[in-house]
Design an enzyme around this catalytic site. Sequence first.
Site, PDB file in Angstrom:
ATOM      1  N   HIS A  22    -106.531 -19.166   1.982  1.00 17.44           N
ATOM      2  CA  HIS A  22    -106.569 -20.426   1.246  1.00 17.44           C
ATOM      3  C   HIS A  22    -105.531 -21.418   1.772  1.00 17.44           C
ATOM      4  CE1 HIS A  22    -108.875 -22.204  -1.839  1.00 17.44           C
ATOM      5  NE2 HIS A  22    -108.191 -21.877  -2.909  1.00 17.44           N
ATOM      6  N   ASN A  70    -105.325 -26.218  -7.383  1.00 23.25           N
ATOM      7  CA  ASN A  70    -106.175 -27.006  -8.274  1.00 23.25           C
ATOM      8  C   ASN A  70    -105.508 -28.280  -8.791  1.00 23.25           C
ATOM      9  OD1 ASN A  70    -104.351 -25.689  -9.856  1.00 23.25           O
ATOM     10  ND2 ASN A  70    -105.803 -24.883 -11.337  1.00 23.25           N
ATOM     11  N   ASP A  95    -109.327 -24.660   3.983  1.00 22.02           N
ATOM     12  CA  ASP A  95    -110.091 -23.463   4.350  1.00 22.02           C
ATOM     13  C   ASP A  95    -111.561 -23.689   3.988  1.00 22.02           C
ATOM     14  OD1 ASP A  95    -108.956 -23.483   1.640  1.00 22.02           O
ATOM     15  OD2 ASP A  95    -109.998 -21.580   1.344  1.00 22.02           O
ATOM     16  N   ASN A 116    -111.339 -25.913  -5.111  1.00 17.86           N
ATOM     17  CA  ASN A 116    -110.542 -26.513  -6.189  1.00 17.86           C
ATOM     18  C   ASN A 116    -109.597 -27.610  -5.720  1.00 17.86           C
ATOM     19  OD1 ASN A 116    -111.735 -24.998  -8.182  1.00 17.86           O
ATOM     20  ND2 ASN A 116    -110.262 -23.329  -7.998  1.00 17.86           N
TER      21      ASN A 116
END
Length: 194
Positions: A22, A70, A95, A116
């Site tokens: 991520h 997020n 990513d 997110n």
Amino acid sequence: MNSIQMLVGLANPGPEYANTRHNAGAWFIEQLAARYNCTLKHDPKYHGLTGKVIIQGQEFKLLIPTTYMNLSGKAVGSLANFFKIPVESILVAHDELDLDPGVAKLKKGGGHGGHNGLKDIIAKMANQKDFMRLRIGVGHPGHREMVTGWVLGKAAKADQEKMDAAVDEAVRCMEILAKDGVLKAQNRLHSFKP
């Protein structure tokens, strides 16, 4: 010629996330900063690590949000608003599940595809989606319910090497982007094979 003024790398903060899939966007910014001898500094005003690099005589602001993924839009919005950088002059590296490790692609606009970080940036930018994306392939685990564990996990060594190679190529392509514009950078990046 090049309209991009701000480069953002999405990530989760903290050492436990540093090498997870991520955080691929942050790897791009870190490598870019290293290549141009820029030290990223934590700036609470922009909720992230910031810096600037000069490539081909052009200045690019760098940002790695240190909010959680997020809440990425909070950091992107703060920096963009302060420097009056329009949404279409922002490039966000992240990513990408739909691309294999070793593949990176530049794309303008589009939805968030369930990411997110992108979701929050779009929301905080008054639903404007026209920023550039640098999509760094991390592959897909095969099942939707495995995605969270996948992106928050570390890649196998062979995959990591491919991702590192793609990130390295993307960093090199910024020189082309600064000099010859997005299209040329895109052509070069999209033909890359790790």
